[in-house]
Design an enzyme around this catalytic site. Structure first.
Site, PDB file in Angstrom:
ATOM      1  N   TYR A 101       0.838  -1.219  -0.049  1.00 31.83           N
ATOM      2  CA  TYR A 101      -0.030  -0.012   0.049  1.00 31.83           C
ATOM      3  C   TYR A 101       0.806   1.373   0.090  1.00 31.83           C
ATOM      4  O   TYR A 101       1.811   1.254   0.577  1.00 31.83           O
ATOM      5  CB  TYR A 101      -0.905   0.038   1.129  1.00 31.83           C
ATOM      6  N   GLU A 189      -4.036   7.650  -3.626  1.00 35.15           N
ATOM      7  CA  GLU A 189      -3.540   6.430  -2.942  1.00 35.15           C
ATOM      8  C   GLU A 189      -3.146   5.281  -4.199  1.00 35.15           C
ATOM      9  O   GLU A 189      -4.075   5.088  -5.286  1.00 35.15           O
ATOM     10  CB  GLU A 189      -4.769   6.016  -2.059  1.00 35.15           C
TER      11      GLU A 189
END
Ligand code: GDP
Ligand code: MN
Length: 384
Positions: A101, A189
């Protein structure tokens, strides 16, 4: 304003972030054509502005163009969390070896952006924060100095990324940060950022998913980004509110609120809860609202079937109470509400505002303090 995955990834790509080759389709035939052009296995990904599409069945792997067409048809007829799927992204499928991530958000408390990385890619970061907070590494970025190499090394090491990928990770992190800053985003993101095996057997990083949230207040500087807004993803109410210049958020309660100023609107909601009620919405009509905007606001509130009472809490400064009263009366002429209404109008031209409401003949409960107004609204909603 939220951007779709395909929009976010295209922006990231402009900043040097590697993304899979692919394109958007609105019909199964288009999906098939893209799959044929790409050759080999593809992923069909629903483009809706909610997370967890994978779990909801909105992401499927197709080995052939035939299968791509069939799965695209299936996904294009789906609804995910109440949103109909109107577009799919057809990407060359990645051979995924590892998922991590990487994201940037504004940390309001620290008054600067924070970049976060986690070894648990593909899982929502909020969930990792709950279940395994040590897996998340963070660096705060000084907006004047920018992201530094030692910071991206700290993240890469911290999440246990193999050193062979550190240079590429650094480039991707810088690209993501730059995209975030230059788009006036509040979130950028990549989840997951994956280690993928290329055709020649080499391994490299690839942004398989992308998400961006832009600051609406910065959009005037980015006409190209503002154009990306997908109006299909807004409810008719949200759209009407936005076009009228209102900040409107629909909630579950029974007391419709019309307030001028975001802070006062928050305080109004708090005090309604304090007296045992539930607000039906957050609504800030903004400073200096004219009668027309007030009328739109009231129409939106009354269109909500859950609303059992309406509370007007207007603090007249630049906004004039008589102007607000005129707006309320305009709306009342159109929509004949069968719910009680409580008005607290104080400040500029309050006498005139009150007189207009009284002379109109509509029965309006009045109040002078916020506490009194909230109590009366909660009471009125109970008795409806
Ligand atoms: P989200 O569920 O809305 O976050 O959608 P993502 O794009 O993040 O996809 C969810 C998951 O599907 C990823 O974490 C991957 O495990 C998987 N996935 C997505 N794209 C690919 C791909 O190209 N190949 C493979 N094998 N899996 C993929
Ligand atoms: Mn994802």
């Amino acid at each position: 304003m939220k951007l779709h995955e395909y929009q976010s990834k295209r922006i990231f790509a402009r900043y040097g972030v590697p993304i899979p080759e692919g394109d958007v389709a609105t019909t199964p035939e288009e999906a098939r054509a893209i799959a044929e052009r790409l050759g080999g296995p593809v992923v069909i990904k629903s483009q809706v502005l909610v997370g967890g599409r994978g779990k909801a069945g909105g992401i499927k792997l197709a080995k052939t163009p035939d299968e791509a067409e069939r799965l695209a048809a299936q996904i294009l007829s789906m609804e995910i969390k109440g949103l109909p799927v109107r577009k799919v992204l057809v990407d060359r499928a990645a051979d995924i070896r590892q998922e991590i991530y990487l994201g940037v958000v504004v940390d309001r408390a620290a008054a600067r952006p924070v970049m976060m990385a986690s070894s648990e890619g593909g899982v929502e970061i909020e969930e990792v924060a709950r279940t395994n907070p040590e897996a998340i590494k963070k660096v705060h970025v000084d907006p004047f100095i920018g992201l530094r190499g030692y910071q991206t090394r700290y993240l890469a090491k911290g999440i246990g990324l193999d050193p062979t990928f550190h240079r590429q990770f650094d480039r991707i992190a810088h690209g993501l940060y730059q995209a975030f800053v230059e788009s006036d985003a509040s979130l950028a993101e990549i989840n997951p950022l994956v280690v993928t095996a290329n055709e020649d057997g080499s391994l490299s990083l690839l942004a398989v998913d992308g998400k961006m949230v832009l600051d609406d207040n910065g959009l005037f500087r980015h006409p190209d980004l503002a154009e990306m807004r997908d109006v299909d993803e807004e409810t008719p109410t949200e759209r009407e509110a936005r076009e009228a210049g209102l900040s409107y958020v629909q909630l579950e309660g029974e007391i419709g609120c019309m307030v001028n100023g975001a802070g006062l609107a928050m305080a109004t909601m708090d005090i309604i809860k304090h007296f045992g009620g539930e607000p039906a919405n957050f609504l800030d009509i903004g400073g200096g609202a004219k009668a027309e905007r007030v009328a739109t606001a009231l129409r939106l509130i009354l269109a909500d079937p859950n609303v059992k009472a309406v509370l007007f809490n207007i603090f007249g400064g630049i906004t004039r109470c008589d102007e607000v009263a005129r707006g309320i009366l305009t709306a009342l002429e159109e929509v004949k509400p069968d719910v009680p209404m409580v008005a607290r109008l104080v400040g500029t031209n309050e006498e005139e505002g009150r007189r207009l409401l009284e002379e109109s003949g509509y029965s309006m409960i009045t109040a002078t303090t916020l506490a009194e107004a909230a109590q009366k609204a909660v009471e009125a909603a109970r008795n409806t």
